[in-house]
Design an enzyme around this catalytic site. Structure first.
Site, short mmCIF file in Angstrom:
data_model
loop_
_atom_site.label_atom_id
_atom_site.label_comp_id
_atom_site.label_asym_id
_atom_site.label_seq_id
_atom_site.Cartn_x
_atom_site.Cartn_y
_atom_site.Cartn_z
N SER A 123 -6.52 -4.28 -3.88
CA SER A 123 -6.99 -3.98 -2.57
C SER A 123 -8.16 -2.87 -2.93
CB SER A 123 -5.87 -3.13 -1.79
OG SER A 123 -6.70 -2.41 -0.82
N GLU A 125 -8.56 -0.51 -1.27
CA GLU A 125 -8.00 1.05 -1.03
C GLU A 125 -7.63 1.64 -2.61
OE1 GLU A 125 -6.45 3.11 1.57
OE2 GLU A 125 -8.11 2.18 2.62
N TYR A 147 -0.30 4.40 -0.19
CA TYR A 147 -0.43 2.84 -0.29
C TYR A 147 -1.23 2.41 -1.50
CZ TYR A 147 -2.55 -1.51 0.58
OH TYR A 147 -2.92 -3.22 0.60
P1 NAP Z 1 0.63 -8.21 6.18
O1 NAP Z 1 0.11 -9.08 7.42
O2 NAP Z 1 1.01 -6.79 6.60
O3 NAP Z 1 1.65 -8.93 5.48
C1 NAP Z 1 2.58 -8.44 4.61
C2 NAP Z 1 3.82 -9.39 4.17
O4 NAP Z 1 4.64 -8.73 3.18
C3 NAP Z 1 4.68 -9.78 5.31
O5 NAP Z 1 4.98 -11.28 5.29
C4 NAP Z 1 5.77 -8.82 5.18
O6 NAP Z 1 7.03 -9.32 5.85
C5 NAP Z 1 5.98 -8.98 3.59
N1 NAP Z 1 6.92 -7.92 3.21
C6 NAP Z 1 6.92 -6.46 3.47
N2 NAP Z 1 7.77 -6.01 2.49
C7 NAP Z 1 8.66 -7.06 2.07
C8 NAP Z 1 9.51 -6.97 1.05
N3 NAP Z 1 10.16 -5.92 0.81
N4 NAP Z 1 10.00 -8.24 0.49
C9 NAP Z 1 9.30 -9.01 1.02
N5 NAP Z 1 8.33 -9.27 1.74
C10 NAP Z 1 8.03 -8.15 2.22
O7 NAP Z 1 -0.50 -8.19 4.96
P2 NAP Z 1 -1.83 -9.15 5.04
O8 NAP Z 1 -2.90 -8.69 5.70
O9 NAP Z 1 -1.42 -10.41 5.13
O10 NAP Z 1 -2.08 -8.75 3.26
C11 NAP Z 1 -1.69 -9.52 2.31
C12 NAP Z 1 -1.50 -8.52 1.09
O11 NAP Z 1 -2.77 -8.39 0.80
C13 NAP Z 1 -0.52 -7.41 1.30
O12 NAP Z 1 -0.07 -7.30 -0.24
C14 NAP Z 1 -1.83 -6.30 1.30
O13 NAP Z 1 -1.48 -5.06 0.80
C15 NAP Z 1 -2.99 -6.93 0.53
N6 NAP Z 1 -4.21 -6.73 1.04
C16 NAP Z 1 -4.79 -6.89 2.22
C17 NAP Z 1 -6.15 -6.75 2.82
C18 NAP Z 1 -6.33 -6.87 4.01
O14 NAP Z 1 -7.28 -6.55 4.67
N7 NAP Z 1 -5.72 -7.72 4.80
C19 NAP Z 1 -7.13 -6.31 1.67
C20 NAP Z 1 -6.50 -6.08 0.55
C21 NAP Z 1 -5.24 -6.43 0.04
P3 NAP Z 1 7.39 -8.90 7.24
O15 NAP Z 1 6.86 -9.98 8.07
O16 NAP Z 1 9.04 -9.27 7.41
O17 NAP Z 1 6.98 -7.47 7.75
O1 F7E Z 2 -8.29 1.12 9.24
C1 F7E Z 2 -10.08 3.80 11.27
C2 F7E Z 2 -9.17 4.15 10.02
O2 F7E Z 2 -5.83 0.53 9.32
C3 F7E Z 2 -9.62 0.86 8.95
C4 F7E Z 2 -4.96 -2.82 5.09
O3 F7E Z 2 -5.19 -4.30 5.23
O4 F7E Z 2 -7.37 -2.77 4.35
C5 F7E Z 2 -6.42 -2.35 5.37
O5 F7E Z 2 -6.45 -0.75 5.26
C6 F7E Z 2 -10.33 2.04 9.36
C7 F7E Z 2 -9.82 3.34 8.72
O6 F7E Z 2 -7.29 -0.68 7.61
C8 F7E Z 2 -8.06 3.74 14.30
O7 F7E Z 2 -9.42 5.65 9.79
C9 F7E Z 2 -10.29 4.56 13.53
O8 F7E Z 2 -10.99 4.21 8.36
O9 F7E Z 2 -7.62 -1.31 9.94
P1 F7E Z 2 -7.33 -0.08 9.18
P2 F7E Z 2 -7.40 0.20 6.21
O10 F7E Z 2 -6.86 1.34 6.21
O11 F7E Z 2 -8.73 -0.06 5.86
C10 F7E Z 2 -7.02 -2.60 3.22
C11 F7E Z 2 -8.17 -3.07 2.23
C12 F7E Z 2 -5.80 -2.85 2.69
O12 F7E Z 2 -5.52 -3.21 1.59
C13 F7E Z 2 -4.84 -2.37 3.70
O13 F7E Z 2 -3.56 -3.28 3.30
O14 F7E Z 2 -10.40 2.46 10.76
N1 F7E Z 2 -9.40 3.92 12.41
N2 F7E Z 2 -9.28 4.43 14.44
C14 F7E Z 2 -8.30 3.39 12.64
N3 F7E Z 2 -7.41 2.67 12.12
C15 F7E Z 2 -6.14 2.43 12.65
N4 F7E Z 2 -5.34 1.66 12.12
N5 F7E Z 2 -6.12 2.62 13.98
C16 F7E Z 2 -7.04 3.39 14.79
O15 F7E Z 2 -6.59 3.67 15.98
#
Ligand code: NAP
Ligand code: F7E
Length: 322
Positions: A123, A125, A147
């Site tokens: 990520s 992050e 995270y």
């Molecule tokens: P998501 O919607 O939160 O999905 C996470 C998945 O992980 C869900 O299916 C969840 O199951 C499963 N999970 C959680 N704990 C587990 C465990 N102990 N054992 C097995 N499965 C488990 O995330 P996403 O947005 O699809 O992202 C996919 C991956 O990419 C994640 O690793 C995330 O950290 C990473 N990532 C996401 C982004 C983004 O912007 N979306 C960017 C960079 C990296 P439940 O449904 O049961 O909770």
């Molecule tokens: O926040 C700001 C908050 O929670 C984005 C995950 O998929 O992407 C995701 O993480 C921004 C932050 O995503 C609210 O402060 C303002 O700056 O949608 P988010 P994230 O933290 O960037 C990365 C790449 C991952 O890997 C993660 O798994 O939005 N923000 N107001 C808020 N965020 C939330 N959630 N809620 C608010 O009310």
């Protein structure tokens, strides 16, 4: 027919990746953890085409059994505790699942079949308090949340198993990617859902944290294609995936509210409860390596993404209130 195991099949990316792999002729086995209530909302439409089996990243034995039974050619690790604010409240769980879970899966591959190709969902992050703008594969990490710290571990253990045991293990460093299937607590979906509710008279206000935060937001459907491409290369490597553009939460609000003829200033209230102990300020990707080696480019632009999400929530909620 190649077989792919998707850890995290019930998540946003799991559903899009399953669709992509099915279209390419894969047998898809999705892994979901046991829950007292089944939450297959995102994959409902795929349940007759894929197998869903139980497994958990915190349980080594279940991972070994999965690989022995299904004999995959590719394993995609999309499972994680992925919500950044929760990682401050549950840092040990986040470390167990998001960091150590990767080691358990790599150990299972090493033990059962080291020829299995492995994708790790790393990520942006990890870049956190950025040390270089834009961020690329060689940019040093400075994570700003439990995270982010856990993902740095997952990234390095993937690289380490590649180098130590010659596994085909790749790390995709993906910037934020969103869709109508995004979880409701993430800011983009929180906004699109609230816009639809306000438009339909089901809510009046939207409470948000830092409106000045900026992210490099792309479309999840485009990003799962990059994951698959990484596993088709001759050599395993690390790749940054993003759009190369950054936008603020405020800009997201302007377009989202504007889509339904509203002004965000009339509805958005800044609430300090949603501020974070430490913030990631300027994430912006340089994915030129992915462009050159994988032939990958994002297809959906920011405005299109925002409008797609608002339209989808409006349609979903309109059907409910009708
Ligand atoms: P998501 O919607 O939160 O999905 C996470 C998945 O992980 C869900 O299916 C969840 O199951 C499963 N999970 C959680 N704990 C587990 C465990 N102990 N054992 C097995 N499965 C488990 O995330 P996403 O947005 O699809 O992202 C996919 C991956 O990419 C994640 O690793 C995330 O950290 C990473 N990532 C996401 C982004 C983004 O912007 N979306 C960017 C960079 C990296 P439940 O449904 O049961 O909770
Ligand atoms: O926040 C700001 C908050 O929670 C984005 C995950 O998929 O992407 C995701 O993480 C921004 C932050 O995503 C609210 O402060 C303002 O700056 O949608 P988010 P994230 O933290 O960037 C990365 C790449 C991952 O890997 C993660 O798994 O939005 N923000 N107001 C808020 N965020 C939330 N959630 N809620 C608010 O009310």
């Amino acid at each position: 027919m190649p077989t792919a195991i998707i850890m995290g099949i019930t998540g946003q990316d799991g559903s899009y990746l399953a669709e992509l792999l099915l279209s390419k002729g894969y047998k898809v086995v999705g892994v979901a953890r046991r829950a007292s209530t089944v939450t297959y909302e995102r994959i409902e439409h795929l349940l007759d085409k894929i197998s869903v089996v139980q497994g958990d990243l915190t349980d080594q034995g279940s991972l070994i059994a999965l690989l022995e039974e299904h004999k995959p050619t590719e394993v995609y690790n999309l499972a994680a505790q992925s919500f950044v604010p929760t990682s401050w409240n549950q840092p040990a769980l986040t470390g167990d699942v998001t960091a150590l879970g990767v080691t358990r899966l790599l150990e299972a591959i090493r033990y059962v079949d080291p020829k299995i190709r492995f994708y790790q969902a790393s990520s942006s992050e990890m870049f956190g308090k950025v040390l270089e703008v834009p961020q690329r594969e060689t940019t040093p990490f400075y994570p700003r949340s439990p995270y982010g710290v856990a993902k740095v571990y997952g990234h390095y253990i993937t690289v380490n198993y590649r180098e130590s045991f010659n596994l085909f293990a790749v790390s995709g460093i993906l910037f934020n990617h969103e869709s109508p299937r995004r979880g409701l607590e993430f800011v983009t979906r929180k906004i699109s859902d609230a816009v639809a509710k306000i438009k339909l008279g089901l809510a009046r206000e939207l409470r948000l944290g830092n409106l000045e935060s900026q992210r490099d937001w792309g479309f999840a459907g485009d990003y799962v294609d990059a994951m698959w491409r990484m596993l088709q290369q001759d050599q395993p490597d690390n790749f940054v995936i993003g759009t190369g553009q950054t936008h603020s939460v405020q800009e997201f609000c302007e377009i989202a509210f504007g889509r339904v003829g509203l002004d965000y200033k009339d509805h958005v209230i800044v609430d300090e409860r949603y501020y974070r102990p430490a913030e990631v300020d300027l994430l912006i990707s340089d994915s030129s390596k992915a462009g050159k080696i994988l032939g990958w480019e994002p297809q959906v632009e920011f405005k299109q993404l925002v409008e797609m999400m608002v339209d989808s929530d409006l349609k979903r909620l309109s059907a409910k209130v009708a």
